[in-house]
Design an enzyme around this catalytic site. Sequence first.
Site, PDB file in Angstrom:
ATOM      1  N   GLY A  44      24.149  17.297  16.750  1.00 11.96           N
ATOM      2  CA  GLY A  44      24.887  16.416  17.514  1.00 11.96           C
ATOM      3  C   GLY A  44      24.077  15.218  18.142  1.00 11.96           C
ATOM      4  O   GLY A  44      24.947  14.020  17.743  1.00 11.96           O
ATOM      5  N   ASN A  46      21.800  13.484  16.271  1.00 15.62           N
ATOM      6  CA  ASN A  46      21.862  12.580  15.173  1.00 15.62           C
ATOM      7  C   ASN A  46      23.150  11.929  14.765  1.00 15.62           C
ATOM      8  O   ASN A  46      23.156  10.886  14.550  1.00 15.62           O
ATOM      9  CB  ASN A  46      21.415  13.563  13.866  1.00 15.62           C
ATOM     10  CG  ASN A  46      20.101  13.531  13.636  1.00 15.62           C
ATOM     11  OD1 ASN A  46      19.397  13.145  14.511  1.00 15.62           O
ATOM     12  ND2 ASN A  46      19.487  14.799  12.849  1.00 15.62           N
ATOM     13  N   SER A 143      22.598  24.623  14.956  1.00 17.60           N
ATOM     14  CA  SER A 143      22.364  26.020  15.328  1.00 17.60           C
ATOM     15  C   SER A 143      22.527  26.544  17.032  1.00 17.60           C
ATOM     16  O   SER A 143      22.302  25.645  17.534  1.00 17.60           O
ATOM     17  CB  SER A 143      21.089  26.711  14.695  1.00 17.60           C
ATOM     18  OG  SER A 143      20.198  26.036  15.313  1.00 17.60           O
ATOM     19  N   LYS A 188      32.538  21.261   8.766  1.00 14.47           N
ATOM     20  CA  LYS A 188      31.813  20.405   7.795  1.00 14.47           C
ATOM     21  C   LYS A 188      30.786  21.716   7.002  1.00 14.47           C
ATOM     22  O   LYS A 188      29.721  21.298   7.328  1.00 14.47           O
ATOM     23  CB  LYS A 188      31.014  19.467   8.183  1.00 14.47           C
ATOM     24  CG  LYS A 188      30.402  18.530   7.184  1.00 14.47           C
ATOM     25  CD  LYS A 188      29.675  17.415   7.514  1.00 14.47           C
ATOM     26  CE  LYS A 188      28.516  18.026   8.031  1.00 14.47           C
ATOM     27  NZ  LYS A 188      27.560  18.630   6.738  1.00 14.47           N
ATOM     28  N   SER A 190      28.555  23.583   4.503  1.00  8.17           N
ATOM     29  CA  SER A 190      28.053  23.585   3.058  1.00  8.17           C
ATOM     30  C   SER A 190      28.774  24.134   2.145  1.00  8.17           C
ATOM     31  O   SER A 190      29.586  25.046   2.264  1.00  8.17           O
ATOM     32  CB  SER A 190      26.407  23.797   3.039  1.00  8.17           C
ATOM     33  OG  SER A 190      26.592  25.163   3.178  1.00  8.17           O
ATOM     34  N   SER A 228      30.622  18.451   1.959  1.00  3.39           N
ATOM     35  CA  SER A 228      29.518  17.231   1.480  1.00  3.39           C
ATOM     36  C   SER A 228      28.641  17.787   0.403  1.00  3.39           C
ATOM     37  O   SER A 228      28.061  19.093   0.717  1.00  3.39           O
ATOM     38  CB  SER A 228      28.896  16.643   2.579  1.00  3.39           C
ATOM     39  OG  SER A 228      27.738  15.939   1.985  1.00  3.39           O
ATOM     40  N   GLY A 233      28.953  14.510  -4.642  1.00  2.00           N
ATOM     41  CA  GLY A 233      30.060  13.936  -4.025  1.00  2.00           C
ATOM     42  C   GLY A 233      30.552  14.729  -2.767  1.00  2.00           C
ATOM     43  O   GLY A 233      29.567  15.424  -2.335  1.00  2.00           O
ATOM     44  N   ASP A 260      24.765  14.863   9.067  1.00  2.00           N
ATOM     45  CA  ASP A 260      25.113  14.248  10.238  1.00  2.00           C
ATOM     46  C   ASP A 260      25.664  12.843  10.201  1.00  2.00           C
ATOM     47  O   ASP A 260      26.657  12.753  11.037  1.00  2.00           O
ATOM     48  CB  ASP A 260      23.878  14.508  11.253  1.00  2.00           C
ATOM     49  CG  ASP A 260      23.201  15.597  11.508  1.00  2.00           C
ATOM     50  OD1 ASP A 260      24.029  16.785  11.340  1.00  2.00           O
ATOM     51  OD2 ASP A 260      22.189  15.901  11.451  1.00  2.00           O
TER      52      ASP A 260
END
Length: 313
Positions: A44, A46, A143, A188, A190, A228, A233, A260
């Site tokens: 957050g 960042n 986390s 978001k 991975s 992301s 891409g 971030d």
Amino acid sequence: MVVHAPIVTLTMNPALDVSSSTEEVVPEHKLRCGPTRFDPGGGGVNVSRAIRNLGGSSIAICPLGGPTGQAYRGFLEQEGVVARILGVAGNTRESFTVDELSTGDQFRFVLQGPTLREPEWRACLSVVGDQLPVGGYLVASGSLPPGVPDDFYALLARICGEHDVRIVVDASGPALEAALAEGVFLIKPSLRELAELVGAGDTLDEAEQVEAARSIVASGRAEIVALSLGGAGAVLATAEGVLRLPTPRVEVRSTVGAGDAFLAGLIMRLAEGRTVTEAFRTAVAAGSATAMREATGLCLPEDVARLEAELAA
């Protein structure tokens, strides 16, 4: 300063980012390092730092404690990040990033955060309640430290749902699953995290990525899924459809904070009232612009503008 809907970020497990370099990483040797950089890190924070770099504003909420927490607070002030700090008994953790000059490899060591007692994490909930960005966005990222229950982000999602706040959750594992069960505005994940959410094993091909993201949106658990993929891409799914953008060609110096910055660009543009397509373009540009920076530096506005123009061409 850019005018936009209010944005608040929450970092429950902040880390003082320490970055340096050495010629070669070898076991059992004293490794002499080059110049050292210190940054206030954690998801957050960042995001708030990147939003500020892009000309926007936000309030960053985070618990800090001990000597590391005191140093962290000083670096926040140096960067001009508006913050609401909660004092906790434990010492704020550190994160070490070391670049190996002989190979170009990067090594990242992330320490465990302090254990938060129930009164401490409940105090965090109270501060968020006091700072709720009604009509805007709460970005809960990173986390959860030991002692904080897995349903913490779900509790936040419930509060946001009652007060016209769009909650964005960038987390993983049980904390993310619990938040999705409550329903959120945006996640978001991975690629690995997305695969886990849909029970697809270790990885997903391009078609499966789209289907997985769309299934989460269709289920009502999240309005937007932003994926992301680094050099491959990014994908963004909403009820209206799926967008995909390539990663601009840049010289990658460090990937720390790129995700971030991606999130910061996306939320800031949405808060400005831009279209999802425009916001997604800024997100990809901000992530790539951060990868161009050394160590734990975040995106510069001129780099983001240039990469946005390339993506729009």
